[in-house]
Design a protein around this motif. Structure first.
Motif, PDB file in Angstrom:
ATOM      1  N   UNK A 198       0.838  -1.207   0.000  1.00  0.00           N
ATOM      2  CA  UNK A 198       0.000   0.000   0.000  1.00  0.00           C
ATOM      3  C   UNK A 198       0.881   1.268   0.000  1.00  0.00           C
ATOM      4  N   UNK A 199       2.025   1.197   0.690  1.00  0.00           N
ATOM      5  CA  UNK A 199       2.939   2.347   0.740  1.00  0.00           C
ATOM      6  C   UNK A 199       3.706   2.513  -0.567  1.00  0.00           C
ATOM      7  N   UNK A 200       3.710   1.475  -1.420  1.00  0.00           N
ATOM      8  CA  UNK A 200       4.388   1.562  -2.709  1.00  0.00           C
ATOM      9  C   UNK A 200       5.503   0.558  -2.918  1.00  0.00           C
ATOM     10  N   UNK A 201       5.847  -0.220  -1.898  1.00  0.00           N
ATOM     11  CA  UNK A 201       6.971  -1.160  -2.015  1.00  0.00           C
ATOM     12  C   UNK A 201       6.651  -2.300  -2.989  1.00  0.00           C
ATOM     13  N   UNK A 202       7.693  -2.730  -3.711  1.00  0.00           N
ATOM     14  CA  UNK A 202       7.561  -3.854  -4.651  1.00  0.00           C
ATOM     15  C   UNK A 202       8.638  -4.903  -4.340  1.00  0.00           C
ATOM     16  N   UNK A 203       8.680  -5.972  -5.165  1.00  0.00           N
ATOM     17  CA  UNK A 203       9.633  -7.085  -4.951  1.00  0.00           C
ATOM     18  C   UNK A 203       9.585  -7.567  -3.497  1.00  0.00           C
ATOM     19  N   UNK A 204       8.377  -7.735  -2.998  1.00  0.00           N
ATOM     20  CA  UNK A 204       8.207  -8.081  -1.579  1.00  0.00           C
ATOM     21  C   UNK A 204       8.628  -9.521  -1.290  1.00  0.00           C
ATOM     22  N   UNK A 205       9.208  -9.713  -0.117  1.00  0.00           N
ATOM     23  CA  UNK A 205       9.585 -11.072   0.312  1.00  0.00           C
ATOM     24  C   UNK A 205       9.429 -11.172   1.823  1.00  0.00           C
ATOM     25  N   UNK A 206       9.301 -12.415   2.283  1.00  0.00           N
ATOM     26  CA  UNK A 206       9.125 -12.627   3.726  1.00  0.00           C
ATOM     27  C   UNK A 206       9.812 -13.930   4.127  1.00  0.00           C
ATOM     28  N   UNK A 207      10.413 -13.949   5.312  1.00  0.00           N
ATOM     29  CA  UNK A 207      11.033 -15.183   5.803  1.00  0.00           C
ATOM     30  C   UNK A 207      10.695 -15.344   7.279  1.00  0.00           C
ATOM     31  N   UNK A 208      10.098 -16.482   7.643  1.00  0.00           N
ATOM     32  CA  UNK A 208       9.810 -16.755   9.049  1.00  0.00           C
ATOM     33  C   UNK A 208      10.967 -17.553   9.639  1.00  0.00           C
ATOM     34  N   UNK A 209      11.337 -17.252  10.900  1.00  0.00           N
ATOM     35  CA  UNK A 209      12.466 -17.950  11.512  1.00  0.00           C
ATOM     36  C   UNK A 209      12.090 -18.476  12.895  1.00  0.00           C
ATOM     37  N   UNK A 210      12.867 -19.449  13.362  1.00  0.00           N
ATOM     38  CA  UNK A 210      12.741 -20.007  14.724  1.00  0.00           C
ATOM     39  C   UNK A 210      11.278 -20.324  15.077  1.00  0.00           C
ATOM     40  N   UNK A 211      10.696 -21.259  14.361  1.00  0.00           N
ATOM     41  CA  UNK A 211       9.299 -21.723  14.552  1.00  0.00           C
ATOM     42  C   UNK A 211       8.276 -20.611  14.330  1.00  0.00           C
ATOM     43  N   UNK A 212       8.685 -19.536  13.675  1.00  0.00           N
ATOM     44  CA  UNK A 212       7.734 -18.446  13.393  1.00  0.00           C
ATOM     45  C   UNK A 212       7.682 -17.389  14.480  1.00  0.00           C
ATOM     46  N   UNK A 213       8.626 -17.389  15.441  1.00  0.00           N
ATOM     47  CA  UNK A 213       8.568 -16.354  16.486  1.00  0.00           C
ATOM     48  C   UNK A 213       9.047 -14.994  15.983  1.00  0.00           C
TER      49      UNK A 213
END
Ligand SMILES: C[S@@+](CC[C@H](N)C(=O)[O-])C[C@H]1O[C@@H](n2cnc3c(N)ncnc32)[C@H](O)[C@@H]1O
Length: 221
Positions: A198-213
């Motif tokens: 919504x703010x305008x960012x592109x090439x988004x990525x996400x990484x969950x670590x340590x059981x998702x904490x």
């Protein structure tokens, strides 16, 4: 609240995360390695740990901003001890009204800060504004494990043990009760990526670590 807990903040960070926070910060900074940013802004820098970690990218300048003068004081002492005062500068500043012109930074970072923003969308849009086109944004933030048995262990730890240990060691008796509550209220995962988009960012990525904490979020302007 952060002014009151500043003196014990680093100690409790290590203790309550079993030292994992050091590695989480390291992993998050790796997202910026390819970009080789010269000018970095670390928002909600607190005692400066993420800004100090960002120095491994060998930038020209890192500016850390925070609304808590007491957190900044501790950060400035650490920076002097590490002889990094020529590269890292800590300033008083509000994420939701950044005192920098448009297109000032090659990269922006926030570790364990976005969930404290009063107006999350405004804060993220401000960060977008001060980034140069092509600039990168990395967020490290707590999230909640959603599977058995991690979910139950996490609820026990953050609901009972964390407030108890926090109460023992911290000057603010409710601060470590606030922490799990603020994590609970935070828009995590895809919902947070939507705020970035919504703010305008592109090439988004996400990484969950340590059981998702914790989760790392990445986006580019
Ligand atoms: C949990 S600490 C994180 C500090 C540091 N980034 C770290 O990784 O240890 C959260 C910090 O966010 C700061 N903060 C909260 N709201 C803010 C805002 N609107 N603008 C700037 N800093 C803010 C607090 O003062 C506090 O130092």
């Amino acid at each position: 609240m952060f002014n009151t807990i500043a003196g014990r903040y680093d100690f409790l960070n290590r203790l309550l995360s079993f030292g994992f926070d050091v590695n989480w910060r390291h992993q998050a900074i790796q997202f910026l390695r390819k970009k080789r940013p010269a000018q970095i802004l670390d928002i909600a820098t607190g005692t400066g740990d993420f800004a100090i970690k960002a120095n491994s990218l060998k930038p020209e300048k890192i500016i850390g901003i925070d609304i808590s003068e007491e957190m900044l004081k501790i950060g400035r002492d650490k920076i002097l001890k590490k002889k990094l005062e020529g590269i890292i500068e800590l300033q008083l500043g509000d994420a939701e009204n950044l005192h920098f012109p448009d297109h000032s930074f090659d990269a922006a970072t926030v570790a364990f800060g976005v969930r404290n923003f009063e107006d999350l969308q405004k804060g993220i849009s401000e960060i977008y504004r001060v980034l140069k086109p092509g600039g990168a944004f990395v967020v490290l933030e707590f999230s909640k494990p959603d599977e058995f048995p991690e979910k139950q262990v996490y609820q026990l730890y953050t609901g009972i043990l964390m407030p108890f240990i926090g109460k023992l060691f911290s000057k603010d008796k409710s601060a470590y009760k606030y922490l799990p509550e603020s994590v609970k209220a935070f828009k995590e995962g895809k919902e947070f990526l939507a705020v970035m988009q919504e703010a305008g960012f592109t090439n988004l990525a996400m990484k969950r670590m340590t059981f998702g904490v914790v989760s790392i979020y990445y986006g580019e302007k």
